[in-house]
Design an enzyme around this catalytic site. Structure first.
Site, PDB file in Angstrom:
ATOM      1  CE  LYS A 172      20.338 -12.502  10.145  1.00  0.00           C
ATOM      2  NZ  LYS A 172      21.694 -11.765  10.585  1.00  0.00           N
ATOM      3  CG  ASN A 176      24.535 -13.690   7.791  1.00  0.00           C
ATOM      4  OD1 ASN A 176      23.163 -13.896   8.359  1.00  0.00           O
ATOM      5  ND2 ASN A 176      25.012 -12.298   8.392  1.00  0.00           N
ATOM      6  CD  GLU A 179      23.245 -12.658   2.903  1.00  0.00           C
ATOM      7  OE1 GLU A 179      24.287 -12.088   3.520  1.00  0.00           O
ATOM      8  OE2 GLU A 179      22.841 -13.262   3.978  1.00  0.00           O
TER       9      GLU A 179
END
Length: 299
Positions: A172, A176, A179
């Site tokens: 994760k 991110n 992202e």
């Protein structure tokens, strides 16, 4: 299945609503906010008055899912749970904890005979309708136990057991970091079009790009929505927070000697967005005047 949920805000509250709406699982919920607890009760959850009360209302073997801020709040909740849970119970950290903290939490839980899973959760406020993408770290037996809840929360093929303890939050974290880079690339492209000599409708262009182009994406769909609703985004201040994962990604890249220039620069750009005035830019302006007589704009 019965599950306890701690943290009923934008993410946790919608996750509880999705579970209760789309399955016959039972949820016991607690949050420091009475309003959030009441909203969960309206959705069908059983209210708890404290973390201890939540544990008392769960049948053994218990499963408690945390959706609270990373760091000290999560660590305190885990410590309090470990003091009251029994051997064979399960803690799931679905927040954005640092993967190294999750590894340590799993070790502490193991010492108490409690299972621990770290679940990196992506989906934001849209997860209620579209489902959540979940990256799960921990022991296989614990994953199998919570799988019925994961199946409800995720869309088809929307969750994966990615590895041992810490792996869920590690994946994760990298998610991110990526992202950050995607957001920065879209932002720079739209800014360039906004500054061009043409009168461009950015909402229509974002919509166009989603019709088969190489850069089509959900983020581009959201850009279309934002431009359609806010025009030139006049009501939005260009101040961008970061919640930690981008920093951790860059630090991990440095530690592993992996070049991640796009992610690193996108993180630096967030810092720039918070400056009313850049001191470094002042230094550059002054130096250009000193060596080239270029002058500078007075403050």
């Amino acid at each position: 299945m019965q599950i306890g949920f701690v943290g009923l805000g934008r993410m946790g509250g919608n996750m509880v609503r999705r579970i209760l709406r789309d399955s016959d699982h039972d949820v016991v919920g607690w949050s420091p906010s009475p309003e959030e607890v009441e909203q969960a009760v309206v959705a069908g959850a059983v209210a708890a008055t404290s973390l201890g009360d939540l544990v008392a209302r769960l049948k053994r073997p218990r499963s408690v899912w945390l959706m609270i801020p990373a760091g000290a709040p999560t660590e305190r909740a885990i410590d309090e749970l470990l003091a009251s849970l029994d051997e064979g119970d399960l803690i799931v950290d679905g927040g954005n904890s640092r993967w190294t903290d999750s590894k340590a939490s799993a070790e502490r839980a193991r010492g108490s005979g409690v299972d621990f899973l770290d679940v990196g959760t992506s989906g934001g406020v849209w997860g209620l309708e579209l489902g959540y993408c979940m990256m799960v770290g921990g022991e296989s037996e614990a994953v199998e136990r919570i799988a019925p809840v994961l199946d409800v929360l995720a869309p088809p093929d929307g969750w994966e057991h990615v590895g041992e303890s810490g792996a869920g939050h590690y994946v994760k974290m990298v998610h991110n970091g990526i992202e950050y880079g995607l957001l920065q690339a879209y932002a720079e492209g739209f800014e360039l079009m906004h500054a061009s000599d043409y009168t461009l409708d950015l909402a229509k262009i974002a919509h166009l790009w989603n019709q088969g182009s190489v850069v089509r994406s959900w983020l581009c769909e959201l850009a279309e929505r934002a431009f359609a609703r806010g025009g030139d985004l006049d009501g939005v201040r260009g101040y961008v927070e970061d919640s930690g994962e981008g920093r951790w990604t860059v630090l991990e890249a440095i530690d592993k000697d992996v070049p991640t220039p796009v992610i690193a620069l996108s993180l630096m750009s967030r810092f720039v967005s918070r400056q009313d005035e850049s001191y470094s830019a002042k230094v550059i302006a002054a130096l250009r005047d000193e060596f080239g007589g270029h002058g500078f704009r007075p403050s």
